[in-house]
Structures are given as C-alpha cells and as structure tokens.
Write an enzyme that holds these catalytic residues in place. Structure first.
Site, short mmCIF file in Angstrom:
data_model
loop_
_atom_site.label_atom_id
_atom_site.label_comp_id
_atom_site.label_asym_id
_atom_site.label_seq_id
_atom_site.Cartn_x
_atom_site.Cartn_y
_atom_site.Cartn_z
CB CYS A 31 2.75 0.96 -3.41
SG CYS A 31 2.87 -0.23 -1.96
CB CYS A 35 3.85 3.74 -1.28
SG CYS A 35 3.99 2.80 0.25
#
Length: 182
Positions: A31, A35
C-alpha cells in the site's frame, strides 16, 4: 520501520506517497502510506522504497490505493469521476442516489459523502448544474419553448426548471434568453 513512517501510515499521510510503501504480511498486499484501509498491526508491516520491490517479493498491489498506478488520484476521486460521468450521460432522466449506486455498485451514502468531500456539492446539485448548462445552450435556439427546454433537460415541469435556473444563474430562463439577444 521508523517512527516517521509509522506516523505516516497511521495518519494516511499523502505527503509520503512515493517515498516509501508498506506491505502487510497478513494480507500479502502493498500500500501507499495514504491508503485508507484499516490501520495495520505494526508487527505485520514491512517497508519498501519501491512498489516493484514489494511485488517481486510476492505482495500484490492494494485494490484501494493502487500503489502501482502513479497517476492515480485516489479512490474517492475516481468514484466521483465515475459518478459525474454517469450524471453527464443520463442527466435527462431521473438520476437518483439509488441509480448511481446500482450503476457504480457502491453504497449510495458513500457516493454522497465522497461527492461532497471531493467537490463540495452533492450529486443532486451537480445534476442541476449539468441540466442548467445544457439548457443554456438550448436557450440560444428560439424555436424551443422554455417549457420544452425544461423537459428536454430532465425537469418534469417548467416551474421547477425556472426555479432551479434562477437558483443557479440568478435570473429566469426567459431573461437569460433576452440577454442573449442583446
């Protein structure tokens, strides 16, 4: 992982995007620091300087933050763009949160909140803006009555059309048409 990196992950800090990526051993995803998925357990986090490095080690890009797409602007912005596109294509029919929800396969309240957060207006307000802009173009043609134009752009009656037109433009459609002739 250092303290700055953890704070960036914990706070979904967009300013750290591209500077590092984090991978989760629990989900096997990688990520961006921004995120918006659930805050991970720090013991499951590995830090990478490059998203491709994480992918090579068996992690897959997150579906929410799309770390492998550099030009991606964010999940909510993407959703709002899709909603705007739907409204622009279907403005002449009765567009509702429910119809947006069905087409975009998202919760109607999430669509509403995202729209308001990203654009500062509701999907309904955007629908009225699109309709009024289309009506302004049609008002240039004198062969159409104001009632016909209102119906053409999706209003069920001329009173509602005139009210919304005045609300957004400050004048009624008849006056707008007169100003075009000056």
């Amino acid at each position: 992982m250092n303290n700055k990196q953890w704070k960036a992950i914990y706070n979904n800090d967009r300013s750290y995007d591209g500077k590092f990526y984090y991978a989760l051993s629990s989900t096997k995803t990688v990520c961006r620091p921004s995120c918006t998925s659930r805050t991970p357990n720090p013991k499951n986090v590995s830090i990478f300087s490059d998203v491709n490095e994480a992918i090579k080690q068996g992690f897959r890009p997150c579906n929410r933050c799309k770390p492998d797409q550099l030009e991606w602007k964010g999940y909510k912005k993407e959703l709002v763009e899709k909603a705007k596109h739907y409204i622009e294509l279907h403005y002449e029919i009765n567009v509702t949160l429910k119809s947006l929800s069905i087409d975009l396969q998202k919760n109607p309240y999430y669509i509403q909140r995202s729209f308001k957060e990203v654009l500062g207006i509701t999907p309904l307000h955007y629908l009225h803006e699109v309709r009024i802009n289309k009506a302004k173009a049609l008002l240039e043609n004198h062969s159409y009555s104001i009632t016909a134009i209102g119906i053409e752009v999706g209003y069920s009656d001329s009173a509602h059309f005139s009210t919304k037109f005045k609300e957004l433009e400050g004048i009624i459609p008849k006056e707008f048409r007169k100003q075009l002739n000056k």
